[in-house]
Every structure is written in C-alpha cells, then in structure tokens.
Design an enzyme around this catalytic site. Structure first.
Site, mmCIF file in Angstrom:
data_model
loop_
_atom_site.group_PDB
_atom_site.id
_atom_site.type_symbol
_atom_site.label_atom_id
_atom_site.label_comp_id
_atom_site.label_asym_id
_atom_site.label_seq_id
_atom_site.Cartn_x
_atom_site.Cartn_y
_atom_site.Cartn_z
ATOM 1 N N CYS A 104 -7.291 -5.557 8.338
ATOM 2 C CA CYS A 104 -6.671 -4.303 8.764
ATOM 3 C C CYS A 104 -7.460 -3.673 9.908
ATOM 4 C CB CYS A 104 -6.578 -3.345 7.581
ATOM 5 S SG CYS A 104 -5.792 -1.762 7.981
ATOM 6 N N CYS A 200 -5.418 -0.786 -0.095
ATOM 7 C CA CYS A 200 -4.444 0.285 -0.261
ATOM 8 C C CYS A 200 -3.166 -0.177 -0.935
ATOM 9 C CB CYS A 200 -4.128 0.915 1.096
ATOM 10 S SG CYS A 200 -3.551 -0.263 2.360
#
Length: 361
Positions: A104, A200
C-alpha cells in the site's frame, strides 16, 4: 509548479493531520488528499475499520477546513484492489505471508500520490509516517523515526531516489504523545482517535476467512504432519496458517506446538516444536537499495525480518541484480517467506527485499 507546494495524504487520523499542520507552519502551500482505497463490497462484508470509512473522510475534511486548506478525495479503490488485495490473495494461495501495508505504501501512498501531485501541479507529497529523510551530499537517505516505539521505516524500504526527492516526512523527529499534544492544541477532532489497523481490509485478523470471502473459494481441509511425515490431524486449509502460528491449531498434543512450514501443492501444514522455528539465514528478492546502488562485497549490518522485531546483526551479500543472501549471527525465529527483510546501518535504511521460501532439501 511551486516548489513549496505539497499534497498531504490525510487518512482522517491524527498523524497525517498533524503532518499537514506542521508543513503549513513551515511555509508550505498545503493541499489535503484522502484516498478511498476499498469498498466493503470488495472485502465481502461490512467492516468497522478505521481506514477508508465515511467518518475518516469527514475527519480529514474537518481538519482541512480548520487549517484553511483545499481537500480532495481520490478514489484509488480499483488500483488498490489490483495492486494490494489481489496480490495479498495470490501470495497466500502460494503459501507466502505477504505484508500488504508495504504494498500500500509503495503503490498507493507514494507512487500514486506523487503522480496525482504532478497532475495537480504540486511539487511535493507527504504522509504522517514516523520516519525521516536526509541528504548526504550525494543521495537521499531514509532514516528511522526518532521514536523507537513508532518508527515505520521498515514499511518504506521500497522508496527510490526520485520518490525521496519529492516526499516529505514531517513526523520523523516526533513521538506519538507529542503528535497528539499538537493535535489537541490545534483543536483537531481526531486528537485522541485510535490508530488504524495494520491491515485495514482484515481488521479481525482472520486472513483465512477473508480469503474465502474475497476469492469465493472455500478453503480445502488438509493434513497436519510432523517432520517425519506422520499425520497429526486435520487443518482448515493452508491459507489459515502462517509460520510460527500457535493459536487456533486445534491440536491436542499435550504441549505447545507451532506451524513450521507448509506444502501448498499437497495442502499440508507442518507442525513442530519452538526450536524448529529458528533459522540462521535467508534469501530475498525484489531488492530495493536506498543508501547505495549496489553491494559489491559482503557487508556487516543489522536486519529486521518483521516490523515487530528488533534488528539482528548479520552479514549480507548481494547475489544478483535483484537478490541478496543474509546470514544472522544468531538464529532468528519464524522467518516467514513473503515478509520483508530490511537492512540497517545504524539508523539508516540500506534497503530491503522480499523473503524467499527456503530451498527444498
């Protein structure tokens, strides 16, 4: 394009909010940007994650309003799904233990953010990571954050010279309590907001269940075996397990046992003792070097095999354009293929790579 303009990735959390404030105080023309990275539909269930929710966007927007800066919301969900979530699923299917936070940072928070900054005519991009950059007269260096409890340099080893030249890390000299104090002084709504989950899109930590939902393919049960090949029981599917795991094995062995390896082709999970988890060496590929262009001869440094571990003294040799071999002074526990190994010279990140599976004997 003004060289004092900066696009700050504002997640809605306290760190990125204070990063935007500090850069504004330093005289930068700050623009805030919140990235929407995934939808609950892509994950497969409703989540109460602290990332990418509507409340996060609203928190970021409220801080931006208080600072008097422009604020954008960028939908990068398609790229996030392809670059991060798909890669996560593919790695687990191959028996690896990937680190999606590194992906990410690499593809979304740095590569994509810098590209969008360029599109907006903005010179720099910035995040709220606890790490530092420095110029040594010849090249940009990545250094640990001064707060050892919050240092996030491990996650950033993929930064390149062009990225470091145009990326600012304003929190590197601060501690988390200092950041929260600044947020409270400025009246930020998120001053006491809890930190986000590491992954997440899997906030409950059940990777196997997530992969079943995400891929639409239910895990196939298989056999637990020991080093001698003796069958010990039945597992839920190899994607539910990682090297070093002890909990959730549902094996009545009379003592603690651990996952020591996996054979994806045979859908077998190897079980052993704690001492079976230690190894003195590893190899890694997908190499990125920051502090140098190459390692022409073996070097002494420290190496870190996961974010939660301290570095360990080691000798490192570059074995190819994209590969390294690492020999530790002391055996390391639960080296997991797919995770990153990051090399340090004191507080400076030399570089890092992805840990390869051990060669089959």
């Amino acid at each position: 394009m003004s060289d004092n303009s900066v696009l700050v990735g504002m997640s809605g959390g306290v760190d990125s909010s204070v990063a935007a404030y500090l850069l504004q105080q330093q005289g930068f023309a700050v623009t805030g940007a919140t990235m929407k990275l995934f939808d609950n539909e892509a994950v497969g269930e409703e989540l109460e994650s602290t990332c990418c929710s509507l409340s996060d966007v609203e928190d970021a927007r409220r801080v931006a309003y208080r600072l008097g800066i422009p604020h954008y919301v960028f939908n990068f969900s398609e790229e996030f799904q392809h670059k991060v979530m798909d890669h996560f699923a593919q790695c687990y299917a191959c028996g690896l233990t990937p680190n999606p936070c590194i992906d990410c940072n690499r593809y979304m928070k740095f590569e994509r953010m810098l590209r969008r900054a360029r599109e907006l005519g903005i010179w720099y991009a910035a995040t709220g990571h606890y790490a530092r950059r420095a110029w040594d007269g010849e090249r940009w260096l990545l250094k640990k954050g001064l707060d050892p409890e919050k240092d996030q340099s491990y996650f950033l080893y993929h930064l390149t010279q062009p990225w470091l030249e145009h990326f600012l890390l304003p929190l590197g000299d601060l501690t988390k309590p200092q950041v929260r104090e600044i947020a409270e002084e400025q009246g930020f709504v998120n001053a006491r907001k809890r930190d986000s989950q590491d992954i997440c899109f899997v906030p409950d930590g059940d990777y196997g269940a997530f992969l079943d939902r995400y891929t639409g393919q239910k895990s196939e049960p298989g056999q637990y075996v020991n080093a001698a090949g003796e069958v010990l029981g039945t597992h839920k599917g190899h994607t539910h397990y990682t090297i070093g795991q002890r909990k959730g094995l549902e094996l009545a062995m009379g003592h603690r046992v651990y996952v020591t390896g996996k054979d994806v082709g045979k859908n077998m999970v190897y079980i052993g003792e704690n001492e079976d988890l230690f190894s003195s060496s590893l190899t890694a590929n997908d190499l990125n070097l920051i502090a140098c262009d190459g390692i022409p001869a073996p070097i002494r440094c420290t190496a870190k095999i996961r974010h939660s571990r301290y570095e360990a003294p080691a000798t490192v040799e570059q074995t190819g354009e994209d590969t390294i071999a690492v020999w530790f002074d002391q055996p390391q526990r639960a080296i997991a293929p797919g995770q990153a190994v990051v090399l340090y010279d004191g507080d400076t990140v030399i570089g890092g790579g992805t840990i390869c599976p051990p060669e089959k004997k």
